[in-house]
Design a protein around this motif. Sequence first.
Motif, PDB file in Angstrom:
ATOM      1  N   TYR A   1      35.247  84.707  20.833  1.00  0.00           N
ATOM      2  CA  TYR A   1      36.567  84.590  20.208  1.00  0.00           C
ATOM      3  C   TYR A   1      37.623  84.207  21.237  1.00  0.00           C
ATOM      4  O   TYR A   1      38.440  83.303  21.000  1.00  0.00           O
ATOM      5  CB  TYR A   1      36.920  85.918  19.540  1.00  0.00           C
TER       6      TYR A   1
ATOM      7  N   MET B   1      33.576  79.668  14.402  1.00  0.00           N
ATOM      8  CA  MET B   1      34.863  79.946  15.046  1.00  0.00           C
ATOM      9  C   MET B   1      35.418  78.711  15.734  1.00  0.00           C
ATOM     10  O   MET B   1      36.634  78.475  15.710  1.00  0.00           O
ATOM     11  CB  MET B   1      34.714  81.101  16.041  1.00  0.00           C
TER      12      MET B   1
ATOM     13  N   ASN C   1      39.011  77.808  14.614  1.00  0.00           N
ATOM     14  CA  ASN C   1      40.035  78.145  15.602  1.00  0.00           C
ATOM     15  C   ASN C   1      40.427  76.977  16.498  1.00  0.00           C
ATOM     16  O   ASN C   1      41.608  76.828  16.837  1.00  0.00           O
ATOM     17  CB  ASN C   1      39.556  79.304  16.474  1.00  0.00           C
TER      18      ASN C   1
ATOM     19  N   TYR D   1      34.306  90.199  23.127  1.00  0.00           N
ATOM     20  CA  TYR D   1      35.319  89.237  22.682  1.00  0.00           C
ATOM     21  C   TYR D   1      35.149  87.850  23.306  1.00  0.00           C
ATOM     22  O   TYR D   1      35.969  86.970  23.068  1.00  0.00           O
ATOM     23  CB  TYR D   1      36.721  89.756  23.015  1.00  0.00           C
TER      24      TYR D   1
ATOM     25  N   SER E   1      45.657  84.965  21.465  1.00  0.00           N
ATOM     26  CA  SER E   1      45.300  86.381  21.447  1.00  0.00           C
ATOM     27  C   SER E   1      45.394  86.942  22.853  1.00  0.00           C
ATOM     28  O   SER E   1      45.054  86.264  23.832  1.00  0.00           O
ATOM     29  CB  SER E   1      43.882  86.581  20.907  1.00  0.00           C
TER      30      SER E   1
ATOM     31  N   LEU F   1      32.881  89.180  16.446  1.00  0.00           N
ATOM     32  CA  LEU F   1      32.696  89.816  17.747  1.00  0.00           C
ATOM     33  C   LEU F   1      31.224  90.095  18.028  1.00  0.00           C
ATOM     34  O   LEU F   1      30.434  90.282  17.110  1.00  0.00           O
ATOM     35  CB  LEU F   1      33.478  91.131  17.814  1.00  0.00           C
TER      36      LEU F   1
ATOM     37  N   ARG G   1      39.639  82.700  12.646  1.00  0.00           N
ATOM     38  CA  ARG G   1      38.421  83.449  12.339  1.00  0.00           C
ATOM     39  C   ARG G   1      37.991  84.227  13.571  1.00  0.00           C
ATOM     40  O   ARG G   1      38.063  83.713  14.685  1.00  0.00           O
ATOM     41  CB  ARG G   1      37.311  82.490  11.918  1.00  0.00           C
ATOM     42  N   MET G   2      37.552  85.484  13.377  1.00  0.00           N
ATOM     43  CA  MET G   2      37.112  86.300  14.500  1.00  0.00           C
ATOM     44  C   MET G   2      35.782  86.961  14.173  1.00  0.00           C
ATOM     45  O   MET G   2      35.652  87.672  13.180  1.00  0.00           O
ATOM     46  CB  MET G   2      38.143  87.383  14.832  1.00  0.00           C
TER      47      MET G   2
ATOM     48  N   THR H   1      37.678  80.556  22.161  1.00  0.00           N
ATOM     49  CA  THR H   1      38.354  79.664  21.207  1.00  0.00           C
ATOM     50  C   THR H   1      39.865  79.787  21.321  1.00  0.00           C
ATOM     51  O   THR H   1      40.589  78.794  21.170  1.00  0.00           O
ATOM     52  CB  THR H   1      37.918  79.945  19.755  1.00  0.00           C
ATOM     53  N   LYS H   2      40.353  80.984  21.610  1.00  0.00           N
ATOM     54  CA  LYS H   2      41.794  81.167  21.726  1.00  0.00           C
ATOM     55  C   LYS H   2      42.320  80.590  23.049  1.00  0.00           C
ATOM     56  O   LYS H   2      43.474  80.154  23.133  1.00  0.00           O
ATOM     57  CB  LYS H   2      42.152  82.648  21.596  1.00  0.00           C
TER      58      LYS H   2
END
Length: 246
Positions: free
Chosen positions: A155, A112, A116, A152, A142, A98, A95-96, A158-159
Amino acid sequence: MVDTATNRVALVTGGSGGIGRVVSERLARDGMAVAVHYAGNEAGADEVVGGIASAGGRAMTVGGDVADERAMAEAFDAVEQGFGGVDVVVHTAGRMVLGPLTDFDLDDLDGMIRTNIRGTFVVDQLAARRVREGGAIVNFSSSVVKLAMPTYAPYAATKGAVDAVGLILARELRGRDITVNAVAPGPTATPLFLDGKDEETIGHLSKMAPLERLGTPDDVAEAVAFLAGPARWVNGQVVYANGGIV
């Protein structure tokens, strides 16, 4: 050891659309039986399975919230019952949302984190228990983790966690002959990515890579297929599939 090209079974989370769909189709062309996972888009998953079957491949659908360990255990059960086991798990579901950190909605952040981070943890935990010797686990990170692009931060955070989970799991699976890696796409021309962006923004993003174009889902699927198949000596890595953006 299970053959690294054929007679393998892959589970692709988020396989009903976007990059997950193309990954499912690519692994099927490589000779794998593919379980196409969906959370809400069952019709999309059915369409992917139908296309794979029409091309002579083997595929089935499985559903469930990736952050729900019971639902995903049932999904793994279904794959094992349908195809006899699991050799490859590709976790594309995510899920993203921004926005600038200073006024970011914390409910969106929690959502998220659940999908994620917890979702990756749940899927990887089950994969670590179920994937057969000679198998592969491929998570989705990502390129924004290192690009540090404004809006970002939530997001990318989480990545970054996805990277940590996978890299440590690769070491915890010592002696199992199971690789664990992540693919980190850059700007990729999917409907979700393009939605809401004007031509100027898309043009700027397409010039970021030295190859001067946006990535395509096929570009990303190529990297996944490498990690899921022949790349037996690539382990504990994040592969940046972004055309050379640094």
